[in-house]
Design an enzyme around this catalytic site. Structure first.
Site, PDB file in Angstrom:
ATOM      1  N   ARG A  29      17.156   2.373  -4.157  1.00 48.85           N
ATOM      2  CA  ARG A  29      16.341   2.856  -5.266  1.00 48.85           C
ATOM      3  C   ARG A  29      14.896   2.150  -5.150  1.00 48.85           C
ATOM      4  O   ARG A  29      14.647   0.963  -5.049  1.00 48.85           O
ATOM      5  CB  ARG A  29      17.129   2.637  -6.613  1.00 48.85           C
ATOM      6  CG  ARG A  29      18.367   3.174  -6.607  1.00 48.85           C
ATOM      7  CD  ARG A  29      19.020   3.309  -8.038  1.00 48.85           C
ATOM      8  NE  ARG A  29      20.382   3.637  -7.904  1.00 48.85           N
ATOM      9  CZ  ARG A  29      20.548   5.258  -7.912  1.00 48.85           C
ATOM     10  NH1 ARG A  29      19.731   6.032  -8.163  1.00 48.85           N
ATOM     11  NH2 ARG A  29      21.991   5.325  -7.846  1.00 48.85           N
ATOM     12  N   ASP A  30      13.890   3.150  -5.629  1.00 49.08           N
ATOM     13  CA  ASP A  30      12.563   2.585  -5.572  1.00 49.08           C
ATOM     14  C   ASP A  30      12.485   1.457  -6.772  1.00 49.08           C
ATOM     15  O   ASP A  30      13.096   1.545  -7.930  1.00 49.08           O
ATOM     16  CB  ASP A  30      11.676   3.637  -6.029  1.00 49.08           C
ATOM     17  CG  ASP A  30      10.149   3.394  -5.684  1.00 49.08           C
ATOM     18  OD1 ASP A  30       9.415   4.091  -4.772  1.00 49.08           O
ATOM     19  OD2 ASP A  30       9.636   2.520  -6.451  1.00 49.08           O
ATOM     20  N   ILE A  31      11.798   0.296  -6.372  1.00 48.66           N
ATOM     21  CA  ILE A  31      11.677  -0.750  -7.261  1.00 48.66           C
ATOM     22  C   ILE A  31      10.875  -0.354  -8.442  1.00 48.66           C
ATOM     23  O   ILE A  31      10.923  -1.172  -9.395  1.00 48.66           O
ATOM     24  CB  ILE A  31      11.148  -1.910  -6.556  1.00 48.66           C
ATOM     25  CG1 ILE A  31      11.418  -3.206  -7.084  1.00 48.66           C
ATOM     26  CG2 ILE A  31       9.722  -1.974  -6.314  1.00 48.66           C
ATOM     27  CD1 ILE A  31      11.435  -4.434  -6.333  1.00 48.66           C
ATOM     28  N   ASN A  87       4.060  10.633   0.993  1.00 48.50           N
ATOM     29  CA  ASN A  87       2.708  10.228   0.871  1.00 48.50           C
ATOM     30  C   ASN A  87       2.012   9.691   2.202  1.00 48.50           C
ATOM     31  O   ASN A  87       2.757   9.007   3.098  1.00 48.50           O
ATOM     32  CB  ASN A  87       2.556   8.882  -0.082  1.00 48.50           C
ATOM     33  CG  ASN A  87       2.846   9.606  -1.648  1.00 48.50           C
ATOM     34  OD1 ASN A  87       2.454  10.770  -2.025  1.00 48.50           O
ATOM     35  ND2 ASN A  87       3.440   8.668  -2.463  1.00 48.50           N
ATOM     36  N   HIS A 100       8.915   7.128   4.654  1.00 52.17           N
ATOM     37  CA  HIS A 100       9.926   7.283   3.521  1.00 52.17           C
ATOM     38  C   HIS A 100       9.667   8.408   2.798  1.00 52.17           C
ATOM     39  O   HIS A 100       8.472   9.011   2.422  1.00 52.17           O
ATOM     40  CB  HIS A 100       9.651   5.962   2.648  1.00 52.17           C
ATOM     41  CG  HIS A 100       8.249   5.496   1.993  1.00 52.17           C
ATOM     42  ND1 HIS A 100       7.382   5.133   2.905  1.00 52.17           N
ATOM     43  CD2 HIS A 100       7.637   6.069   0.978  1.00 52.17           C
ATOM     44  CE1 HIS A 100       6.178   4.779   2.199  1.00 52.17           C
ATOM     45  NE2 HIS A 100       6.337   5.597   1.032  1.00 52.17           N
ATOM     46  N   HIS A 102      10.234  10.153  -0.641  1.00 51.18           N
ATOM     47  CA  HIS A 102      10.744   9.951  -1.970  1.00 51.18           C
ATOM     48  C   HIS A 102      11.656  11.404  -2.520  1.00 51.18           C
ATOM     49  O   HIS A 102      11.215  12.361  -2.205  1.00 51.18           O
ATOM     50  CB  HIS A 102       9.360  10.006  -2.978  1.00 51.18           C
ATOM     51  CG  HIS A 102       8.542   8.944  -2.606  1.00 51.18           C
ATOM     52  ND1 HIS A 102       8.319   7.933  -3.544  1.00 51.18           N
ATOM     53  CD2 HIS A 102       7.632   8.724  -1.824  1.00 51.18           C
ATOM     54  CE1 HIS A 102       7.318   6.786  -3.021  1.00 51.18           C
ATOM     55  NE2 HIS A 102       6.904   7.568  -2.134  1.00 51.18           N
TER      56      HIS A 102
HETATM   57  P1  AMP Z   1       4.183   5.017  -1.130  1.00 55.31           P
HETATM   58  O1  AMP Z   1       3.398   4.798  -2.373  1.00 55.31           O
HETATM   59  O2  AMP Z   1       4.504   6.634  -0.687  1.00 55.31           O
HETATM   60  O3  AMP Z   1       3.949   4.192   0.163  1.00 55.31           O
HETATM   61  O4  AMP Z   1       5.610   4.321  -1.573  1.00 55.31           O
HETATM   62  C1  AMP Z   1       5.912   3.447  -1.658  1.00 55.31           C
HETATM   63  C2  AMP Z   1       7.156   2.976  -2.663  1.00 55.31           C
HETATM   64  O5  AMP Z   1       7.829   1.665  -1.957  1.00 55.31           O
HETATM   65  C3  AMP Z   1       6.448   2.779  -3.983  1.00 55.31           C
HETATM   66  O6  AMP Z   1       6.970   4.035  -4.765  1.00 55.31           O
HETATM   67  C4  AMP Z   1       6.925   1.397  -4.446  1.00 55.31           C
HETATM   68  O7  AMP Z   1       7.326   1.142  -5.701  1.00 55.31           O
HETATM   69  C5  AMP Z   1       8.233   1.347  -3.388  1.00 55.31           C
HETATM   70  N1  AMP Z   1       8.561  -0.091  -2.959  1.00 55.31           N
HETATM   71  C6  AMP Z   1       7.745  -1.241  -2.486  1.00 55.31           C
HETATM   72  N2  AMP Z   1       8.447  -2.278  -2.218  1.00 55.31           N
HETATM   73  C7  AMP Z   1       9.744  -2.112  -2.651  1.00 55.31           C
HETATM   74  C8  AMP Z   1      11.114  -2.491  -2.530  1.00 55.31           C
HETATM   75  N3  AMP Z   1      11.031  -3.644  -2.048  1.00 55.31           N
HETATM   76  N4  AMP Z   1      12.304  -1.890  -2.781  1.00 55.31           N
HETATM   77  C9  AMP Z   1      12.306  -0.756  -3.425  1.00 55.31           C
HETATM   78  N5  AMP Z   1      11.016   0.226  -3.352  1.00 55.31           N
HETATM   79  C10 AMP Z   1       9.833  -0.555  -2.997  1.00 55.31           C
END
Ligand code: AMP
Length: 114
Positions: A29-31, A87, A100, A102
């Protein structure tokens, strides 16, 4: 890769809410969730981003999409719809340089995104 936060999540070095794990792919899950369902599907191997994908990554990239669509069903957003997003680079707001996907769902998602 040392220093990569998503490698550390894959390796269990830092905690996360993992919802799927297999030999190729981990999902958690996204934080900072942007929707009721916001899951990140990542390859276990370090790939810097979508712009680094090559033919040798075919199996793992296919696995990422299959896991994402399966999770959409198990999260209950398969019928209502969802968005799958990579992204790439600064204008898209890429902030983590480990590939990653989303998975966003559970609310109406505007198009085009802001
Ligand atoms: P992006 O902006 O496409 O590079 O997405 C990176 C995503 O990683 C963002 O939506 C962040 O909220 C998420 N993220 C960063 N660190 C963590 C973490 N430790 N656990 C879960 N999600 C994270």
């Amino acid at each position: 890769m040392s220093g990569c936060i998503f490698c550390k999540i894959v390796n269990g070095q830092i905690p996360s809410k993992i919802v799927h794990r297999d030999d190729l792919v981990t999902a958690f899950r996204d934080i900072n969730a942007q929707a009721p369902t916001h899951i990140l599907v990542v390859p276990n191997q370090h790939i810097r981003g979508a712009d680094e994908i090559s033919a040798e990554h075919g199996q793992v990239v296919a696995a990422m999409f299959m896991v994402a669509t399966r999770l959409a069903e198990s999260e209950g957003v398969g019928a209502s719809g969802y968005r799958l997003v990579f992204n790439v680079g600064p204008n898209a707001g890429q902030s983590v340089f480990h590939l990653h996907l989303h998975l966003l769902g559970g609310r109406h998602l505007a198009w085009p995104p802001g």
